[in-house]
Enzyme design. Structure first.
Site, short mmCIF file in Angstrom:
data_model
loop_
_atom_site.label_atom_id
_atom_site.label_comp_id
_atom_site.label_asym_id
_atom_site.label_seq_id
_atom_site.Cartn_x
_atom_site.Cartn_y
_atom_site.Cartn_z
N THR A 90 3.05 3.32 -4.88
CA THR A 90 4.23 4.08 -4.31
C THR A 90 4.03 4.33 -2.86
O THR A 90 3.13 4.83 -2.29
CB THR A 90 4.67 5.06 -5.06
N VAL A 91 5.35 4.51 -2.22
CA VAL A 91 5.52 5.22 -0.77
C VAL A 91 6.76 5.99 -1.29
O VAL A 91 7.82 5.57 -1.51
CB VAL A 91 5.74 4.13 0.11
N GLY A 99 3.95 1.61 7.60
CA GLY A 99 2.70 1.05 7.34
C GLY A 99 2.00 1.57 6.36
O GLY A 99 0.55 1.43 6.49
N LEU A 100 2.20 2.58 5.59
CA LEU A 100 1.27 3.40 4.85
C LEU A 100 0.71 2.36 3.67
O LEU A 100 -0.49 2.29 3.39
CB LEU A 100 2.01 4.65 4.12
N TYR A 130 4.75 -8.07 -1.90
CA TYR A 130 3.02 -8.41 -1.84
C TYR A 130 2.82 -9.82 -1.28
O TYR A 130 1.64 -9.79 -0.82
CB TYR A 130 2.60 -8.25 -3.26
N PHE A 420 -0.31 -3.14 -15.90
CA PHE A 420 -1.70 -2.36 -15.41
C PHE A 420 -1.11 -1.90 -14.07
O PHE A 420 -0.17 -2.28 -13.34
CB PHE A 420 -3.00 -3.09 -15.51
#
Length: 420
Positions: A90-91, A99-100, A130, A420
């Site tokens: 998560t962000v 960019g985290l 992704y 998952f």
């Protein structure tokens, strides 16, 4: 955002004292009640591996979360492949596009590659994220709603005709006996992933965190005529009736694992014959599941969902391609592009039903593709020719796409039953 502002956000692995704040950030990202209770923190804490958990911290407050854990993925042919399973990403909405995620994932995948993991895997909540990290959608799921009244099945069915039997059991029995048939099933079905003891606990109601409401499901196990346990089903039922007192209940399958076709047929037949059950929600199944075609009228099964499931990121091209099997003999030179610099290069694959060899080469490429497209192809569930048509794979040698499809495709669809 300036580079100076970015420097104020620290990305690092966790220590135990970070966990409540990390969990708050995780809940925020997943739109759950943000503040975890002390009881919830205490229930989750014993199962955390802080060496594989990361967070981004701005002025001491967690604003992004990430974790990974060890996993095995079954390759085409049945070999277990060591993988880095990525989860809890998560962000916070206040810190997007800084960019985290890239910083957390880049560090974790580099460690996975150093550790010897062949793949990284994840279940993508959002599709567009992704691919830029080298992941590709390698398996898909289908979910059906079965109108039992239209199936053509005998509603008086009372058990398997093959000498086997089905017994209702409790969660403790599934926890104890379920791993053995599950591991037998995943040894022959590519795309399935390993389960930990914690996974079995949560599936059967043991040590479930207070923030996750638990309703005890039903469990049934199938044994063959010889007494061997060959499968089980876990399902839950609602309580819905028409005004005229006719049942409209739905049985929702949470988990159905079968080692043999006989077990799979018997377990679906059992679920479709439960008194008062009018509809069966199949849960997440392989697109080529036996369910629709085992019904006298397959149209009684209506598709609710067809979507991507397991995403694969190749970390070691040589080991990945040598581990899986191939249905025919052939050679290909693949030019793999990887912006992260982990798995890029040109490789020659020499494959046959007896085994495969893969090694770096300087020969001219037959196909050029991004590492994410190779991940999408890895479990045999995607078409090279389709990716060429989409412009995602470049065919340099005429006929190479067709040859690659013959090599890579599998006789069954890939299936990952686990989120998952």
């Amino acid at each position: 955002m300036s580079s100076g502002d970015r420097d104020h956000v620290v990305v690092r692995t966790l220590v135990e004292g970070d966990f409540p704040d990390w969990l708050r950030a995780l809940n925020t990202g997943f739109l759950r009640a943000p503040t975890p209770s002390d009881e919830d923190v205490a229930a989750r804490l014993p199962y955390q591996d802080f060496t594989r958990m990361r967070g981004a911290f701005d002025a001491g407050r967690c604003v992004a979360t990430y974790r990974s854990f060890a996993q095995e993925v079954t390759a085409v042919g049945g070999a277990p492949v060591p993988a880095c399973a990525v989860s809890s990403v998560t962000v916070s909405p206040t810190h997007r596009r800084r960019g985290l995620l890239g910083r957390m994932m880049g560090a974790d995948l580099a460690e996975a590659r150093e550790r010897g993991d062949v793949l990284a895997t994840l279940i993508a909540a959002e599709y567009p994220i992704y691919g830029r990290f080298g992941f590709g959608p390698a398996s898909r799921l289908t979910r059906w709603s079965v109108d039992v009244r239209r199936t053509g099945l005998d509603p008086r069915w009372s058990g398997p005709a093959d000498g086997g039997r089905i017994d209702l059991v409790d969660g403790g029995t599934v926890r104890k006996l379920g791993p053995e048939p599950y591991d037998r099933a995943r040894a022959v079905r590519h795309g399935m992933v390993s389960r930990t003891p914690r996974d079995w606990d949560r599936r059967t109601g043991r040590n479930v965190p207070p923030s996750e409401p638990w309703t005890e499901p039903f469990h049934a196990m199938y044994r063959s005529a010889s007494g061997e346990l060959e499968g089980y089903v876990t399902y839950a039922c609602d309580d819905k009736w028409e005004d005229s007192k006719q049942p409209l209940n739905t049985a929702t399958v949470r988990d159905l694992i079968a080692v043999t076709p006989a077990a799979e047929l018997a377990l679906w037949r059992y679920v479709c014959a439960i008194d008062w059950v009018t509809f069966v929600d199949s849960g997440d199944r392989a697109p080529d599941d036996l369910l629709p075609m085992l019904l006298p009228d397959p149209r009684a099964a209506r598709v609710l969902t067809y979507a991507d499931m397991l995403w694969v990121r190749i970390l070691d091209v040589v080991r990945a391609l040598e581990t899986r099997t191939y249905g025919t003999s052939g050679s290909l030179v693949l030019d793999v592009r990887d912006a992260a610099g982990m798995a890029g290069g040109r490789y020659r694959l020499d494959a046959s039903p007896e085994g495969a060899a893969c090694a770096p080469t300087t020969a001219s490429a037959d196909l050029t593709l991004d590492v994410g497209e190779l991940g999408a192809l890895y479990l045999g569930d995607e078409s090279v020719a389709r990716l060429v048509a989409l412009g995602r794979v470049e065919e340099s040698t005429e006929g190479a796409a067709a040859r690659a499809d013959v090599l890579f495709r599998a006789s069954r669809r890939a299936w990952c039953p686990d989120i998952f």
